[in-house]
Structure formats: C-alpha cells, structure tokens
Design an enzyme around this catalytic site. Sequence first.
Site, PDB file in Angstrom:
ATOM      1  N   LEU A  43       0.878  -1.156   0.000  1.00 51.23           N
ATOM      2  CA  LEU A  43       0.000   0.000   0.000  1.00 51.23           C
ATOM      3  C   LEU A  43       0.919   1.210   0.000  1.00 51.23           C
ATOM      4  O   LEU A  43       1.784   1.344   0.869  1.00 51.23           O
ATOM      5  CB  LEU A  43      -0.891  -0.026   1.248  1.00 51.23           C
ATOM      6  CG  LEU A  43      -2.104   0.881   1.297  1.00 51.23           C
ATOM      7  CD1 LEU A  43      -3.022   0.673   0.104  1.00 51.23           C
ATOM      8  CD2 LEU A  43      -2.881   0.660   2.582  1.00 51.23           C
ATOM      9  N   ASP A  44       0.786   2.067  -1.002  1.00 51.72           N
ATOM     10  CA  ASP A  44       1.683   3.208  -1.162  1.00 51.72           C
ATOM     11  C   ASP A  44       1.773   4.056   0.101  1.00 51.72           C
ATOM     12  O   ASP A  44       0.825   4.119   0.879  1.00 51.72           O
ATOM     13  CB  ASP A  44       1.208   4.113  -2.303  1.00 51.72           C
ATOM     14  CG  ASP A  44       1.235   3.424  -3.645  1.00 51.72           C
ATOM     15  OD1 ASP A  44       2.071   2.530  -3.831  1.00 51.72           O
ATOM     16  OD2 ASP A  44       0.413   3.786  -4.498  1.00 51.72           O
ATOM     17  N   LYS A  45       2.888   4.759   0.233  1.00 53.98           N
ATOM     18  CA  LYS A  45       3.116   5.630   1.385  1.00 53.98           C
ATOM     19  C   LYS A  45       2.014   6.675   1.512  1.00 53.98           C
ATOM     20  O   LYS A  45       1.601   7.018   2.611  1.00 53.98           O
ATOM     21  CB  LYS A  45       4.486   6.307   1.258  1.00 53.98           C
ATOM     22  CG  LYS A  45       4.879   7.106   2.467  1.00 53.98           C
ATOM     23  CD  LYS A  45       6.307   7.627   2.363  1.00 53.98           C
ATOM     24  CE  LYS A  45       6.678   8.369   3.637  1.00 53.98           C
ATOM     25  NZ  LYS A  45       8.091   8.770   3.662  1.00 53.98           N
ATOM     26  N   SER A  47      -1.084   6.340   0.593  1.00 55.31           N
ATOM     27  CA  SER A  47      -2.397   5.709   0.726  1.00 55.31           C
ATOM     28  C   SER A  47      -2.521   5.195   2.151  1.00 55.31           C
ATOM     29  O   SER A  47      -1.530   5.045   2.854  1.00 55.31           O
ATOM     30  CB  SER A  47      -2.549   4.553  -0.266  1.00 55.31           C
ATOM     31  OG  SER A  47      -2.459   5.024  -1.589  1.00 55.31           O
ATOM     32  N   ARG A 142       0.241   1.609  -8.224  1.00 53.83           N
ATOM     33  CA  ARG A 142      -0.576   2.828  -8.111  1.00 53.83           C
ATOM     34  C   ARG A 142      -1.783   2.791  -9.051  1.00 53.83           C
ATOM     35  O   ARG A 142      -2.205   3.799  -9.602  1.00 53.83           O
ATOM     36  CB  ARG A 142       0.282   4.074  -8.335  1.00 53.83           C
ATOM     37  CG  ARG A 142       1.416   4.183  -7.318  1.00 53.83           C
ATOM     38  CD  ARG A 142       2.298   5.388  -7.507  1.00 53.83           C
ATOM     39  NE  ARG A 142       1.650   6.644  -7.276  1.00 53.83           N
ATOM     40  CZ  ARG A 142       1.453   7.214  -6.089  1.00 53.83           C
ATOM     41  NH1 ARG A 142       1.851   6.610  -4.994  1.00 53.83           N
ATOM     42  NH2 ARG A 142       0.852   8.380  -5.985  1.00 53.83           N
TER      43      ARG A 142
END
Length: 181
Positions: A43-45, A47, A142
């Site tokens: 999970l992206d930074k 998000s 993403r």
Amino acid sequence: MARLILLNKPFGVLSQFSGGKEGVQDTLAHLVDVPAVYPAGRLDKDSEGLLLLTDDGRLQSRIAEPRYKTEKTYLAQVEGEPDKKALEALRRGMMLKDGMTKPAKVERIDPPDLWERDPPIRFRKNVPDSWISLSISEGKNRQVRRMTAAVGLPTLRLVRWSVGEWSVEGLAPGEWREIAV
C-alpha cells in the site's frame, strides 16, 4: 497455525519494516512489534487503510498474487464529479502505460465516515470533490490513482477498505488486530 494481522496503515508510512528515509517513524516497525510477519501486498506511502501482515508464505501468496484474484476495495476521494462516462470507463477496464486493466466494480458513494487524515487533504473552494468506491482484483503499481486520473478524476485521498473477506472497519490509524485463519 498461520498468523494474520489486520493493520490500518496510516498515511505516510511505508509498507515495509525497514529502509525508510525518516527511520523507524515512516515504516511499519513503529506500529507492529510482532516478529517474522511480512506484508501480504503493498500500500503506497500516500495511501492508507487495510494492510495484511502474515508469517505464512502460502497465505501471503494467496492474498497478494494477482492469479488468485483477491478483490480489494478502495474508497477514493477524487477531484471533480464523476459522470456516467467516467464510471463506465472504470467499469470496462482501461489502457494504462503497463497494459489493460481488468474491469473494476465502481460506484459513486456519499462521503464515508472515516478518521481524520494527518495531514488533511488540501481544500479548494472552487474545485468540487466526491467519493467513489472501487474494487479491483489485480494490483498494478498505483493502479487506482492512475485509473481515476485517466478519466479526469485525480485521487486526493485513497483508503483501502477491504481485501477479500477482511476489512479495516473498527481500526483507527496505526491500530491492528490479529485474527485466526
């Protein structure tokens, strides 16, 4: 027995236990002090929301590998108002730089009752925003952000609400609970 931890990953935290630029504060190490568990997916930074951690390689693969088609549902605050054309394009699947996405389940939703984000989303009086729920069963880098941008709805805030049968409901940012699997 396999361990499975449901974590509400806060905004600004990397989905890893080491290697952050800011040290421990921007990694999972300061949130989960459980030995030998690893993220099942990323999970992206920038998000937030549900991140699953496990010590079982088979379970990790079943959750994260696209071939198993585990559905992930995101709540996305987007800039603009989605029209039928944009929602239909997301539902059909779309061409991104790395290939065609699979069709998504998507609908416009009322603003969800979520925790406050730190830092808050920028507010622009002249630009409306809205919320959509979007479910996908793949995980290109993403992907949700790129999909919404491709239909003219840049993502302002992205919260992963669920992965398969597991949900972040009831967990505050940084909180986690272990469940039996």
